[in-house]
Design an enzyme around this catalytic site. Structure first.
Site, PDB file in Angstrom:
ATOM      1  N   ASP A 103     -38.753 -27.400 -31.839  1.00  0.00           N
ATOM      2  CA  ASP A 103     -39.194 -28.427 -32.775  1.00  0.00           C
ATOM      3  C   ASP A 103     -38.581 -28.181 -34.151  1.00  0.00           C
ATOM      4  O   ASP A 103     -38.566 -27.047 -34.642  1.00  0.00           O
ATOM      5  CB  ASP A 103     -40.723 -28.383 -32.859  1.00  0.00           C
ATOM      6  N   GLU A 132     -34.267 -29.819 -31.486  1.00  0.00           N
ATOM      7  CA  GLU A 132     -34.525 -31.068 -32.195  1.00  0.00           C
ATOM      8  C   GLU A 132     -33.768 -30.905 -33.512  1.00  0.00           C
ATOM      9  O   GLU A 132     -34.220 -30.172 -34.405  1.00  0.00           O
ATOM     10  CB  GLU A 132     -36.015 -31.277 -32.441  1.00  0.00           C
TER      11      GLU A 132
END
Length: 711
Positions: A348, A384
């Site tokens: 993330d 990401e």
């Protein structure tokens, strides 16, 4: 009688049971005193002062202390927020290396290191004991009967990812026992695995399972942190997803889930949140890292360390410049691979991890360590590739070991099918694996994780049903979530009885799914999109632990045609290696055919000219994929030959007539599928070279070669 600890060892950090007792070790560089706190079943606390210090690790060994023991730490040191130090021994702290955590936070003022209601409140000192209100770390036994479990190690070019939520996937599943729904054990049941197996996915990517907290602001609104991007324990599986208990049993249950998925040939990829923790900024609670060593674990503002650098939008950023923080991250990753048997990670806001000083640095210490680690560099690594800081959007800029969530793929495919002008050239790049982003830095098409929808944003059903977000249930006045969704409601906002609108939506869903699985790169399907899952227009359901987010399995019956279409589509991808190339298209003629490995064609069946790529009004094109043009061999060194494929794309609002190219491309073609129809075309319908095919408005037609090229 006070317990007398043995000296123990500094490494490994955390609590390690050896069959006779447990070694405890905690890193803190600036503390003046550390107390290990043990709790019995009644909650009574016993404190053991640690006196052994090795390389800033405070440690001891306690004979007779074993699995199930609940513990925490109290760490003494200076409380000087303006210098970045926030020690407070009245706060019971979770072990950063805890392998299991039990209990939730009760949001009392005592969990904060400062007093509420003061001017400059975070500078005040709160000596209220937080112990009654915070979770406990738990000693576990690592033993588990893995049998002959092994990592499936599916090659990247064979991988198809299914993004899912442990709780949401099974919470309403009628075939799973109620006590197992929404748990690791539920995901391991035959009913759950059968759905994945029939789809043909090779990997399930789970939203965060590291132990996380439900923020006070959400708890005050009666909501929960459903997505889980609020980590507080990087070694502990979240106890709330356990059917068997919360006192360490969740570890065994998680392992059993992985084992069951592996038996079905499905890899497990974890969405991990190493960029920030649940402690937030200076106004957040003191639960672990802040009280253990605040100015080591967190990035603080250089000229005013009272405040936190926030590259994540959550209040804090972990400090990857500090060796022991990087050490923790790497120990965590290795633990999940070696002890929990997971197969990869999706990071993330990965750009945050790359920030050495201010700018995102591709050669940061984090990437260097990953590159050199013999365990981590063997598993799937997905970034990401953005954060909220300046220069944080880094799609296409990660090192060769990494694949990336391709946000440009998502945006381009959405724009193309909703009819945005001047999108043909961009669409062609995305369909062919995004060579403009990845080909120049030694990566392959598998560097591109292609997706149209993900957990963050609209579901596929909602993407074609709503122009605007509808997040009122989040309690933020519909101000949260993305406002620019590149969605199109097809003529009516939300649910409608208008049959024309409904038919366009059905076709658009098939268009998006078909494009996804016919593109080079690695497809990622958002769980539930295959059966029409809706969040009622909520594009930021992070706090909706309810029917808004849970998969409604009754939709499977309502959308059987969509589910069947998706299964056939995924089977077709598996059957055709020309859709799963390991290496890039070269644009060179293939010997024996005189035709390149990929050719872009206009509606007349002739090769696209330069000016056609940039015409604002152009919304149609065809692509020829040469089945004889696969240059890389299979795993046993054999040459791969496939049928050639021809794909006709029409994003226009009217039908378009396509003329098939000449015989040198192929003499006879079979219609496999049209997204204007609900079913694949099992009846053989042949079209000859030079003949015309009408592609209905907003649809695509897929053809496969029957006879080879003339020659």
């Amino acid at each position: 009688m006070a317990r007398v600890p043995w000296p123990g060892f500094a490494f490994p950090l955390g609590a390690v049971y050896d069959g006779r007792g447990t070694n405890f070790s905690l890193y803190t560089d600036s503390a003046t005193r550390v107390e290990l706190c043990l709790f019995d079943e009644s909650g009574a606390e016993e404190r053991v002062r640690l006196t052994e210090i090795t390389a800033a690790c405070w440690h001891c060994y306690l004979p007779g202390v074993g699995p199930g023991t609940r513990y925490g730490y109290r760490v003494h040191g200076p409380f000087d927020p303006e210098r970045g130090q926030r020690f407070n021994p009245s706060k019971l702290l979770l072990d950063p290396y805890a392998k299991a955590i039990t209990g939730d936070v009760n949001w009392d003022e005592a969990v904060y290191g400062y007093r509420w209601g003061h001017a400059d409140a975070d500078l005040s000192f709160n000596d209220a004991d937080s112990s009654p209100f915070v979770p406990r770390s738990v000693v576990i036994h690592d033993e588990f009967d893995w049998g002959d479990d092994h990592h499936p190690r599916t090659p990247w070019h064979h991988t198809m990812i299914y993004e899912a939520h442990v709780r949401g996937f099974t919470k309403l599943h009628p075939g799973i026992a109620r006590k197992l729904r929404g748990t690791y054990a539920g995901l391991a049941t035959p009913d759950a695995i059968e759905h994945l197996h029939l789809l043909g996915v090779t990997a399930i990517e789970l939203l965060p399972v590291h132990h996380f907290l439900h923020d006070q602001v959400l708890a005050d609104r009666g909501l929960r942190n459903y997505w889980g991007y609020n980590s507080i324990g990087y070694f502990a599986p979240y106890s709330g997803y356990s059917a068997s208990g919360r006192n360490g049993e969740q570890v065994q249950e998680f392992k059993a889930m992985v084992k069951a998925l592996h038996e079905a040939g499905i890899e497990v990829i974890l969405d991990v949140v190493y960029n920030h923790t649940a402690e937030g900024n200076q106004m957040g609670p003191t639960l672990s890292f802040r009280g253990v060593d605040n100015d080591d674990y967190y990035r603080l503002v250089a000229d005013n360390p009272r405040y936190y650098m926030d590259y994540t939008g959550t209040g804090n950023t972990l400090n990857m410049r500090m060796p022991y923080v990087l050490h923790l991250l790497m120990d965590s990753l290795r633990y999940w691979v070696t002890e929990m048997h997971v197969d990869g990670f999706r990071f993330d806001l990965a750009s945050t991890l790359a920030r050495e000083l201010h700018d995102v640095d591709r050669l940061s210490g984090f990437f260097d360590v990953i590159q050199q680690d013999p365990v981590i560099n063997q598993v799937k690594l997905i970034a990401e590739p953005w954060d909220v800081g300046e220069g944080g959007y880094q799609v296409g800029n990660f090192p060769p070991l990494w694949s990336e969530w391709n946000g440009r793929y998502r945006d381009t495919v959405r724009d193309f099918w909703r009819g945005e002008p001047a999108s043909l050239a961009e669409f062609a790049n995305r369909l062919s694996g995004s060579p403009d982003l990845y080909q120049g830095d030694l990566r392959r098409p598998s560097a591109s994780i292609n997706f149209v929808t993900a957990h963050d944003g609209f579901t596929l059903n909602d993407l074609v049903s709503y122009n605007e977000r509808h997040n009122e249930a989040n309690g933020e006045g519909n101000r949260d979530g993305e406002s620019h969704n590149r969605s199109w409601n097809c003529g009516a906002e939300g649910e409608t009885d208008d049959q024309e609108v409904r038919q366009i939506r059905i076709r658009q869903r098939r268009n998006f799914l078909s494009t996804l699985f016919l593109s080079q790169g690695v497809p990622m399907l958002l769980g539930g999109d295959e059966m029409g899952r809706t969040q009622r227009g909520n594009n930021n359901a992070y706090c909706q632990d309810n029917e808004i987010s849970w998969y409604d399995w009754s939709l499977r019956d309502e959308n059987l045609a969509l589910l069947g279409f998706t299964r056939r589509l995924m089977d077709f991808r598996v059957a055709h290696p020309v859709l799963r190339r390991r290496r890039w298209f070269q644009g060179r003629p293939i010997r024996g055919s005189g035709v390149e490995d990929i050719v872009w064609l206009d509606c007349a069946g002739t090769e696209m000219s330069d000016h056609q790529w940039h015409e604002d009004f152009a919304r149609s094109l065809a692509v020829f994929l040469n089945g004889r043009g696969i240059s890389s061999p299979d795993s046993q060194g054999r040459h791969i030959v496939d049928q050639s494929l021809l794909m006709l794309f029409n994003a226009h609002w009217e039908p378009v007539k396509f003329t098939l190219p000449g015989e040198r491309f192929g003499r006879s073609w079979r219609k496999e599928m049209s997204t204007s129809q609900a079913e694949w075309l099992d009846d053989i319908e042949l079209v000859q070279a030079g003949e015309s095919v009408v592609v209905e408005a907003r649809s695509l037609v897929l053809l496969s070669e029957v006879d080879g090229p003339a020659g």
